[in-house]
Design a protein around this motif. Structure first.
Motif, PDB file in Angstrom:
ATOM      1  N   THR A 268       9.535 -26.233 -13.982  1.00  0.00           N
ATOM      2  CA  THR A 268       8.594 -27.031 -14.759  1.00  0.00           C
ATOM      3  C   THR A 268       7.306 -27.008 -13.955  1.00  0.00           C
ATOM      4  OG1 THR A 268      10.379 -28.445 -15.584  1.00  0.00           O
ATOM      5  CG2 THR A 268       8.130 -29.279 -15.813  1.00  0.00           C
TER       6      THR A 268
ATOM      7  N   PHE B  45      17.412 -32.157 -17.386  1.00  0.00           N
ATOM      8  CA  PHE B  45      16.609 -31.734 -16.235  1.00  0.00           C
ATOM      9  C   PHE B  45      17.399 -31.885 -14.946  1.00  0.00           C
ATOM     10  CE2 PHE B  45      13.295 -32.551 -19.309  1.00  0.00           C
ATOM     11  CZ  PHE B  45      12.285 -31.648 -18.988  1.00  0.00           C
TER      12      PHE B  45
ATOM     13  N   LYS C 108      16.520 -23.458 -18.356  1.00  0.00           N
ATOM     14  CA  LYS C 108      15.764 -22.421 -17.643  1.00  0.00           C
ATOM     15  C   LYS C 108      16.560 -21.885 -16.454  1.00  0.00           C
ATOM     16  CE  LYS C 108      11.046 -23.975 -18.771  1.00  0.00           C
ATOM     17  NZ  LYS C 108       9.774 -24.485 -18.191  1.00  0.00           N
TER      18      LYS C 108
ATOM     19  N   SER D 283      11.941 -27.104  -8.782  1.00  0.00           N
ATOM     20  CA  SER D 283      11.194 -25.960  -9.311  1.00  0.00           C
ATOM     21  C   SER D 283      10.783 -24.982  -8.219  1.00  0.00           C
ATOM     22  CB  SER D 283       9.950 -26.457 -10.067  1.00  0.00           C
ATOM     23  OG  SER D 283      10.291 -26.976 -11.336  1.00  0.00           O
TER      24      SER D 283
ATOM     25  N   VAL E 117      13.224 -29.532 -13.181  1.00  0.00           N
ATOM     26  CA  VAL E 117      13.273 -28.266 -13.914  1.00  0.00           C
ATOM     27  C   VAL E 117      14.326 -28.387 -15.005  1.00  0.00           C
ATOM     28  CG1 VAL E 117      14.957 -27.264 -12.302  1.00  0.00           C
ATOM     29  CG2 VAL E 117      13.557 -25.759 -13.740  1.00  0.00           C
ATOM     30  N   GLU E 118      14.039 -27.773 -16.143  1.00  0.00           N
ATOM     31  CA  GLU E 118      14.972 -27.795 -17.263  1.00  0.00           C
ATOM     32  C   GLU E 118      16.235 -27.006 -16.927  1.00  0.00           C
ATOM     33  OE1 GLU E 118      11.770 -27.089 -17.365  1.00  0.00           O
ATOM     34  OE2 GLU E 118      10.804 -27.727 -19.240  1.00  0.00           O
TER      35      GLU E 118
ATOM     36  N   THR F 197       5.130 -29.825 -12.250  1.00  0.00           N
ATOM     37  CA  THR F 197       5.689 -30.751 -11.263  1.00  0.00           C
ATOM     38  C   THR F 197       5.766 -30.159  -9.861  1.00  0.00           C
ATOM     39  OG1 THR F 197       8.020 -30.107 -11.550  1.00  0.00           O
ATOM     40  CG2 THR F 197       7.111 -31.720 -13.100  1.00  0.00           C
TER      41      THR F 197
END
Length: 423
Positions: free
Chosen positions: A390, A115, A405, A122, A401-402, A393
Motif C-alpha cells: 500500500t 490488510f 496483493k 509494505s 498492505v492488502e 503507507t
C-alpha cells in the motif's frame, strides 16, 4: 521440457500458493513481529528466524556478516548448471517513530479487514516473505529445476545499503542471469528503471565583519550561497535528448501516472528533468556578524540522457560566472539513470505471469528515485522490482498492505521461477 509440462508446473505452483496462503501470511506476520529497525540495524533475531525457516524446508543456508550484527543470508535451490535467478529482499525497516501516532501495534503483524498490519508490511516484509515462501515451495513440491533460484536476503537497505546488496555482489557471493527485488511497487506495474542520483555538498566562503556595516564591508557567504542556489536550480529547466527506448519507457511511465496512480499525474515532468532538492543548509554565527561560510547539501536526480559529468560541468560553469569562493564535493548516493529492457527474459517472466495470473493489464514503469536495483545493473545483472504494497503507507504511520496483493505477488514469484529457469 514441453510447453504443456511447463504450464502444468506453473499451475501446480500457483495452486499450491492459493491453497497454502494461510501459511504464507503467517510467515509474513512473523517477520513483522521481529523488530529489525535500522537504525540501529541489528539483524540478529530476524536472520536466525529466516535461517531456521529455510533449513526446516530443506534448504542449505550461508550467513555472511558484513558489519557488526548485520547478516546477509544466501540460500540456493536447483541445478548449478543452468540459468540463475536471484530473488532479493531486505530485512531492515525504518524506525516506527512516535508510537502514539499508530492506530495499532507496529510489530503486531495482525491481519485485519483484509490488510496485514505493521512496520515493514509494505517495505518490504510481505514481499520478502513471498520470495522465501515461493522458493521453499519448490523444494517442498520436489520440483527439479534445470537452473537455480538464489535467495539473497540483506540487512542494510534503509540507511544506504552499503552492507547489503553491493557488499554481496562485490564479494562475488551471488551472480545471476536475472534478478527480482521485492521492493514495494504498484499491483500491476513492476519497476524496471530509475533515475540517476547525484548528491553534493557546496561550501561558500565570505569575509567576516560587523553586521552593522553590511553590505558595505565583508563578503556575506549566505548571500553568495543564495545566488549559487538560484543558479543550481536552473538545472530543472534544461532539456535533453533521450534514446528512443528510454523515451518509450518514460512515456509509458507518464501514462501510468495519468491512469493508475492518478494522484501523481502532476509529477510527470519529473521523469524527464533534473530534480534539485536543497535539503540542508548551515551558515553564519549570529545576527550581527557577516557570515564567513555557508554550506548546503543538495540531492539531484538525473533523467536518461544526462551524465554525472554533464551536471558537474554545468554547476561549476554557473558558479564560476558568479565570481564567488566555493568548494563542491560529491557524497551519498551516486548513479546515472539505469533500466532493464522490458523485453529482457526476467522482465517477461514477471510481467507476463503477473498479467496471466491477475487477468489485468501489466507493464513495467520507471521510478524517479533510486534503489538497490542499480547495483545489480552495475554488475550486468538484469533486474526489476515487484512487491506487494500500500504505497501511501510506506515509511509512515499505520503501514499496511492488502492480503490479496501478497498472495498475487507470491504466485507471480513462483510462476516466474518456472518460466525463467526453463526458458
Amino acid at each position: 521440457m514441453t510447453e504443456l509440462t511447463k504450464t502444468q508446473l506453473k499451475q501446480q505452483v500457483v495452486q499450491a500458493i492459493e491453497d497454502q496462503q494461510r501459511d504464507l501470511l503467517d510467515l509474513c506476520s512473523k517477520l513483522i513481529q521481529i523488530n529489525s529497525e535500522n537504525p540501529p540495524g541489528d539483524s540478529t533475531e530476524i536472520t536466525e528466524f529466516i535461517k531456521t525457516y529455510l533449513e526446516e524446508a530443506g534448504l542449505a543456508v550461508e550467513i555472511h556478516e558484513s558489519a557488526p550484527l548485520q547478516y546477509n543470508i544466501i540460500s540456493k535451490y536447483g541445478s548449478e548448471s543452468g540459468k540463475k535467478l536471484i530473488y532479493c529482499g531486505h530485512t531492515d525497516v525504518v524506525p516506527v517513530g512516535n508510537l502514539d501516532k499508530w492506530d495499532f501495534d507496529p510489530f503486531s503483524g495482525e491481519i485485519k479487514d483484509g490488510f496485514l498490519l505493521g512496520r515493514g508490511a509494505s517495505d518490504m516484509k510481505a514481499g520478502l516473505g513471498g520470495l522465501i515462501f515461493a522458493t521453499t515451495l519448490m523444494k517442498k513440491l520436489n520440483i527439479s529445476l534445470p537452473g537455480q533460484v538464489i535467495l539473497a536476503i540483506v540487512p542494510d537497505e534503509e540507511t544506504g545499503g552499503e552492507n547489503g546488496v553491493p557488499w554481496v555482489l562485490n564479494k562475488g557471493l551471488v551472480s545471476g542471469d536475472g534478478a527480482l527485488i521485492a521492493e514495494p511497487s504498484s499491483k500491476y506495474n513492476p519497476t524496471i528503471g530509475q533515475k540517476g542520483s547525484y548528491w553534493f555538498k557546496l561550501d561558500v566562503y565570505g569575509e567576516p565583519g560587523h553586521g552593522s556595516l553590511s553590505p558595505i564591508i565583508g563578503g556575506n557567504a549566505i548571500v553568495d550561497m543564495m545566488r549559487a542556489i538560484e543558479r543550481i536550480q536552473t538545472l530543472f529547466t534544461l532539456d535533453f535528448d533521450m534514446p528512443d527506448e528510454m523515451r518509450e519507457l518514460v512515456e509509458t511511465s507518464k501514462r501510468y501516472m495519468r491512469e493508475v496512480e492518478t494522484e501523481r499525474e502532476a509529477f510527470q515532468p519529473i521523469l524527464e528533468h533534473i530534480s534539485c532538492n536543497i535539503g540542508k543548509i548551515e551558515g553564519g554565527t549570529k545576527a550581527n556578524v557577516v557570515p564567513e561560510s555557508c554550506s548546503v547539501e543538495i540531492d539531484c536526480r538525473l533523467p536518461f540522457g544526462v551524465s554525472e559529468d554533464f551536471v558537474t560541468q554545468y554547476i561549476t560553469d554557473e558558479l564560476d560566472k558568479l565570481g564567488i569562493d566555493y568548494k563542491m564535493e560529491r557524497f551519498g548516493f551516486r548513479s546515472e539513470a539505469n533500466y532493464t529492457s522490458p523485453q529482457d527474459p526476467v522482465c517477461r517472466a514477471v510481467v507476463d505471469n503477473l498479467q496471466e495470473i491477475s487477468g489485468h493489464e501489466a507493464y513495467g514503469v520507471m521510478q524517479w528515485a533510486s534503489s538497490d536495483a542499480r547495483h545489480f545493473r552495475e554488475h550486468n545483472i538484469p533486474v526489476l522490482q515487484y512487491g506487494p504494497a500500500t504505497l501511501s503507507t510506506i515509511h509512515g504511520y499505520n503501514e499496511r498492505v492488502e492480503v490479496d496483493k501478497i498472495v498475487l505477488a507470491t504466485k507471480v514469484y513462483g510462476a516466474a521461477i518456472i518460466d525463467f529457469l526453463y526458458n
